[in-house]
Scaffold this active site. Sequence first.
Site, PDB file in Angstrom:
ATOM      1  N   GLY A  93      56.746  55.896  81.015  1.00 21.72           N
ATOM      2  CA  GLY A  93      57.187  56.593  79.833  1.00 21.72           C
ATOM      3  C   GLY A  93      58.558  56.173  79.344  1.00 21.72           C
ATOM      4  O   GLY A  93      59.129  56.814  78.470  1.00 21.72           O
ATOM      5  N   ARG A  94      59.091  55.073  79.909  1.00 17.24           N
ATOM      6  CA  ARG A  94      60.399  54.612  79.443  1.00 17.24           C
ATOM      7  C   ARG A  94      60.286  54.099  78.006  1.00 17.24           C
ATOM      8  O   ARG A  94      59.236  53.612  77.576  1.00 17.24           O
ATOM      9  CB  ARG A  94      60.956  53.516  80.352  1.00 17.24           C
ATOM     10  CG  ARG A  94      60.116  52.286  80.433  1.00 17.24           C
ATOM     11  CD  ARG A  94      60.917  51.082  80.954  1.00 17.24           C
ATOM     12  NE  ARG A  94      61.320  51.199  82.330  1.00 17.24           N
ATOM     13  CZ  ARG A  94      60.684  50.644  83.369  1.00 17.24           C
ATOM     14  NH1 ARG A  94      59.577  49.956  83.148  1.00 17.24           N
ATOM     15  NH2 ARG A  94      61.135  50.767  84.596  1.00 17.24           N
ATOM     16  N   LYS A  98      50.550  46.848  83.366  1.00 23.02           N
ATOM     17  CA  LYS A  98      51.081  47.659  82.264  1.00 23.02           C
ATOM     18  C   LYS A  98      49.976  48.173  81.350  1.00 23.02           C
ATOM     19  O   LYS A  98      50.212  48.476  80.180  1.00 23.02           O
ATOM     20  CB  LYS A  98      52.124  46.882  81.449  1.00 23.02           C
ATOM     21  CG  LYS A  98      53.271  46.311  82.246  1.00 23.02           C
ATOM     22  CD  LYS A  98      53.946  47.328  83.142  1.00 23.02           C
ATOM     23  CE  LYS A  98      54.625  48.443  82.379  1.00 23.02           C
ATOM     24  NZ  LYS A  98      55.255  49.446  83.297  1.00 23.02           N
ATOM     25  N   GLY A  99      48.766  48.302  81.903  1.00 28.51           N
ATOM     26  CA  GLY A  99      47.664  48.823  81.111  1.00 28.51           C
ATOM     27  C   GLY A  99      47.375  50.289  81.386  1.00 28.51           C
ATOM     28  O   GLY A  99      46.694  50.947  80.600  1.00 28.51           O
ATOM     29  N   GLY A 100      47.874  50.779  82.517  1.00 26.63           N
ATOM     30  CA  GLY A 100      47.608  52.157  82.917  1.00 26.63           C
ATOM     31  C   GLY A 100      46.905  52.259  84.248  1.00 26.63           C
ATOM     32  O   GLY A 100      46.299  53.286  84.577  1.00 26.63           O
TER      33      GLY A 100
END
Length: 366
Positions: A330-331, A123-125
Amino acid sequence: MAAFHHSNPTDRDIRRVLQKLLIMLSLGIICVSLFYFLAGCCESDIGENSISHRPASEFLLSGWYHDRNGTLYKDVIMVQDEDGYPVAGEGSTITPVLETNNSVQDWMATRRLPQALIIGVKKGGTRALLEFLRLHPDIRALGSEPHFFDRHYARGLDWYRSMMPKALDGQVVMEKTPRYFVTVETPGRVHSMSRDVKLILVVRDPVTRAISDYTQIISKTPHIPTFETLAFKNRTNGEIDSLWSPLWIGLYAQHLEHWLAWFPRAQIHLVSGEGLISDPAGELGKVQDFLGLQRIVTDKHFYFNKTKGFPCLKKPEGSSKPHCLGKTKGRTHASIDPEVIRRLREFYRPHNQRFYQMTGQNFGWQ
């Protein structure tokens, strides 16, 4: 009257025809042999001068997805993406492995162990970084997460190599598995494969990262307790449950220690997850420098999608529309009690400061 003996004219004609055919056949064989000889020399020159000693960017389209240009999609391994992103499988079109249609390129390309790894964080990108890097013609990246060093290490390096996409000389082979960063055994295992491998770590404000992680969890298991309940051992006295996975992953300094025991700091490149959103071209430029590649992925490839809240890729050649990451990106984050967020920031503050000192980079998290 003297009798004259005449040879049969039919026999003479047949012999002449056979002689001509034999001569023509011999000439034909010589011509075909000469043709193949010359063709072989030319192909050899192409292989030596045009491929082996030229960068892949000279004969692969620069700046756009390889899978937009002649890719054959290939099923790889069915694993769960740490970012919650679907991975390759039956009918999947998001994790292509490039298999070029050029027979010479196919012959020159080989499967080899990765020279670079995106090791985290969840979840860091990491998914965005991987997709952006795959724009580069000299990067060959596995789309799925193989989880070799944390889950499938017993299968051996030959199995791991077989998972990699084919690559030409001069191309960088890489994969991403965010779980590597927080798995204690992984640094030593990676070092056993290659002490020269380049490591890329995407980090993000640990509080925001934890909320994003929880948001993904409840999208799959909506009936679990609230974030506020799980984040504390005892909410009355404010004792944080640092072993709860969404919070534990954010203890970056603790996890980085294991990697610095095996690799020098210069071999680990840090990417700002926030910077990947606000300035993707800038972050990608530094990653390309780190990998020793020409800066081909630039700001011309991106536009900011206001609906999703992060960058998307401008319309690639051969595509009718721009490319954004999947619907899991993007949620809207779960709504968290501001007091809980304040306590978490206090909890992480000393851990963040230690991380800044270890890395020599201040990410400015609150």
